[in-house]
Scaffold this active site. Structure first.
Site, PDB file in Angstrom:
ATOM      1  N   ARG B 268       0.813  -1.230   0.000  1.00 53.57           N
ATOM      2  CA  ARG B 268       0.000   0.000   0.000  1.00 53.57           C
ATOM      3  C   ARG B 268       0.840   1.270   0.000  1.00 53.57           C
ATOM      4  NH1 ARG B 268      -5.045  -2.652   3.342  1.00 53.57           N
ATOM      5  NH2 ARG B 268      -6.161  -3.219   1.436  1.00 53.57           N
ATOM      6  N   GLU B 391      -5.231  -2.064  -4.920  1.00 54.71           N
ATOM      7  CA  GLU B 391      -4.684  -2.379  -3.588  1.00 54.71           C
ATOM      8  C   GLU B 391      -5.603  -1.870  -2.479  1.00 54.71           C
ATOM      9  OE1 GLU B 391      -2.421  -4.724  -4.650  1.00 54.71           O
ATOM     10  OE2 GLU B 391      -1.340  -4.119  -2.843  1.00 54.71           O
TER      11      GLU B 391
END
Lengths: 364, 414
Positions: B268, B391
């Site tokens: 991330r 994501e």
């Protein structure tokens, strides 16, 4: 090498300030706000923790070195407890720190020790003026050199503890540049006006101060006869206020989180509602992002980076918006209860709005 | 001790990567965007040679590989270095960045969860003469952010000691290059026990050329068009038993699932770095054009004295820099083995937000210039949005942040 961890020494200071901020400042904040006055013992206790004293070198009777990074860490912790109390504890720094930063050797020797040796005394500074587009680099108050002295004319506002101040640093426009002048108590022509009534910070006494042909010796010009650069002072103030905006924001966030986890709604806690949880996530995210911007600006100041002033300006710009957003949402999360003065969030929302206006009210 | 000094090795690498971004990416950025599904082979071959000559198998830091930092007892900076590199490559071109061989999520998953044997088997291919690609196949038509709704199955055939995969995956980044145009692999998420929910979820490595694994569609996208996004169908697709990442048995806990989710703590912030790269490209070009047109940004003035454009630009600078610092903090935590799911998701939330705001505002400010395909601004406006989607969307990441801040489990804050 990147690191986001305060040193052990800094952490000890943070912990000590946090205890004082919560046990003393926070505990007294509401009453002080309503009564318009901070107990002097409270301010004295914070002063004795020695944050300012530790940022002054031994040559001037302190016991440390000035670090803007340590300063912003300390300012955030104090403001987390209560902004008015934090500003009160830090007020003598408004006088001493600029002298340390840009004062002449003689000025440092003469003026800093009396501030830090004694108990807390109202040494202060006057920068702001009562106009909507106040600009610290374009002051209306003027200074004119007349032989061996300087003549100051104009009116200042938001001067903390001006009534009864031992001495103040006044900023005035000298040929287009903002310059500081040391004005001792009792100087002729210094007229302290009424105490100001503001949206917030009611615990802290702010005054307007008029300067009518105030004459001080040229040697009282900050930095000596040739004066000084104003940028480092403004940068140190911008990061201090930005850090305090983060402190206030974080106080509001923590309070709102605790409330939201406790308050029942529709058979669950209000924090379990995404509408509330998302607000909380965004508040926490903004605080962390802007806090790092403040830290970086302070770190740049400490390293003498030429971009430090710009970064400090950006940090305060970000912090004032974050503070308004976060404190407003804290009130919103408490709903109607947030509007009631039994809870502190309405006070923090009023403080939050102030960071767009406050100039030079704190310095690290 | 708080420190914002960029480590020297990263500064040096950054200079090299910037040269690549300027000379190999920006020069063909528009062409790649206009011709979707064209593979930027020149760039890919160059990157393959470059990464290989630097001794890397993949861009992801490998926990088992003793790097220089360990030898000298300095803290690791692998994730910080990767974040810097990705920021600069995304500054060059966010779509082409996704075409870099051997650096995608599949190899990251193998590096994170694989055994030493698996790492050797699957990651050594990236050191060959030809560029090889990898991908992650998680999303299904009915299961996006809610990965527990994944329906793809993996059944163990005890006679042959093979897993039999069945199901359909969509939105597989670089799947075409991984499965069709090179001898790469994809990491596929499937359940080994549909009754077990998340506890039954596992990931498997499926290599290119495996019978029963077929790329069925290439998507047409809003942005990052240089990067292929494909659907993959698995029909009685048999893979060796050893291709499972993690434990082959179902425990009652969701430890395995959580372990897989922990990959996000590393990936991330990398997406956040991409967002920051696009945002920086945008802000730099915006300021350049404004300067050419005589618009000066007067930093230091009170807002009351600023023009609307100055206020916008200053706000963009605040957003950009603070997003980058938040990203660096999350990466620094990953390098220092500090638990960082909150910070990783914060970086993703914030960077995804600010890049969307910055690119949208820049196109607005530059009016007819901004909206025109003569400049890359409108492309960056389109590219930017993906960082708030993949994501984990901004909303999923808000959930993660909120749960961490509130001390809630998934069941307490849905």
């Amino acid at each position: 090498m990147y690191s986001f961890k305060p040193s052990e020494e800094q952490q000890m200071l943070i912990d000590a300030l946090k205890r004082y901020a919560m046990d003393d400042l926070r505990a007294a904040a509401r009453d002080a706000e309503e009564e318009g006055q901070l107990p002097i013992e409270l301010v004295e206790k914070g002063w004795e923790l020695g944050y300012l004293q530790a940022s002054i070198p031994e040559d001037y009777d302190g016991f440390g070195e000035r670090s803007a990074v340590t300063g912003v860490l300390a300012a955030e912790e104090l403001a987390y407890g209560d902004l008015a109390g934090a500003l009160a504890v830090m007020t003598p720094g408004l006088f001493a720190t600029p002298i340390l930063l840009v004062g002449s050797e003689a000025q440092k020797k003469a003026y800093i020790p009396p501030v830090i040796e004694m108990e807390w005394k109202p040494f202060t500074a006057a920068l702001m003026e009562q106009k909507f587009d106040f600009d610290p680099n374009d002051l209306t108050t003027t200074a004119a050199i007349d032989g061996d002295s300087v003549v100051i004319n104009g009116e200042k506002s938001y001067v903390p503890y001006a009534d009864g101040a031992e001495a103040m640093l006044i900023y005035a426009n000298l040929a287009g540049a903002t310059q500081g002048f040391i004005v001792p108590a009792g100087t002729e022509g210094v007229v302290v006006g009424e105490r100001q009534k503001l949206l917030g910070l009611n615990a802290l006494p702010f005054y307007t101060v008029r300067f009518e042909n105030v004459r001080v010796p040229l040697e009282n010009r900050l930095g000596g006869a040739d004066g000084h650069d104003f940028a480092p002072i403004l940068a140190a103030s911008n990061v201090a206020l930005a850090a305090m905006a983060i402190g206030v924001s974080n106080a509001a966030l923590d309070y709102a989180v605790e409330y939201a986890k406790d308050r029942d709604v529709f058979g669950m806690k209000v924090a379990q509602k995404q509408a509330i949880a998302f607000m909380i996530a965004e508040m926490g995210t903004a605080i962390e992002a802007i806090r790092l911007l403040v830290w970086e600006a302070a770190w740049m100041i400490d390293g003498g980076n030429p971009e430090a002033s710009k970064q400090a300006y950006l940090a305060l710009s970000g912090a004032m918006d974050a503070a308004m957003m976060v404190t407003d949402r804290a009130v919103q999360i408490l709903g109607g209860h947030g509007y009631i003065r039994e809870h502190p969030v309405e006070m923090w929302m009023r403080s939050g709005r102030g960071f767009a206006t406050f100039n030079g009210l704190a310095i690290v | 001790m708080i420190d914002f000094e960029t480590p020297k090795p990263i500064v040096q690498l950054n200079t090299v990567v910037e040269t690549v971004a300027v000379n190999m990416m920006r020069t063909v950025s528009r062409e790649m965007d206009e011709n979707e599904h064209t593979v930027p082979w020149d760039f890919i071959n160059f990157m393959h040679t470059a990464v290989k000559s630097m001794g890397g198998t993949s861009m992801a830091p490998d926990a088992d590989k003793p790097d220089d930092a360990k030898k000298e007892k300095r803290p690791s900076i692998g994730f910080q270095r990767l974040g810097h590199m990705v920021e600069m490559l995304a500054w060059g071109d966010a779509g082409m960045y996704l075409c870099i061989p051997g650096g995608m999520l599949g190899s990251a998953a193998v590096a994170a969860a694989g055994t030493p044997e698996q790492k050797k088997r699957f990651l050594s291919r990236f050191m060959g003469d030809k560029p090889v690609f990898d991908g992650m196949a998680m999303t299904e038509p009915q299961a996006g952010s809610d990965t527990s709704a994944i329906r793809a199955t993996a059944v163990l055939d005890n006679d042959t000691n093979e897993w039999i995969l069945n199901g359909e995956k969509i939105f597989v980044t670089a799947g075409q290059k991984a499965l069709v145009e090179s001898d790469g692999f994809v990491v596929v998420w499937a359940t080994i026990d549909p009754e077990a929910g998340r506890a039954g979820m596992r990931s498997f490595v499926v290599e290119a050329g495996t019978p029963g694994c077929k790329v069925t569609k290439q998507e047409h996208k809003l942005g990052i068009r240089a990067s292929d996004t494909v659907s993959v169908v698995f029909q009685d697709c048999r893979i060796p038993f050893e291709n499972i990442l993690g434990s082959p048995t179902v425990e009652k806990t969701t430890k395995g699932f959580k372990g897989a989710m922990a990959t996000f703590d590393a990936t991330r912030p990398i997406i956040a770095a991409q967002a920051v790269g696009i945002a920086r490209a945008t802000l730099e070009l915006l300021k350049e054009i404004l300067a050419e047109n005589g618009v000066e940004i007067r930093y230091g003035l009170p807002r009351q004295k600023l023009t609307s454009i100055e206020r916008d630009v200053i706000e963009m600078e605040v957003m950009l820099r603070s997003a980058w610092l938040l990203t660096l903090e999350a990466l620094w935590m990953a390098d220092n083995k500090l638990h960082n799911p909150k910070e990783a998701s914060m970086a993703k939330v914030y960077a995804g937000d600010i890049v969307v705001k910055i690119t949208q505002k820049a196109v607005e400010i530059l009016g007819p210039l901004g909206y025109s395909r003569e400049l890359l601004l409108e492309k960056w406006f389109r590219d930017a949005k993906i960082t708030d989607l993949y994501e984990g969307t901004g909303q999923i990441n808000r959930l993660v942040v909120a749960r961490n801040m509130l001390g809630y489990r998934g069941s307490q804050l849905r």
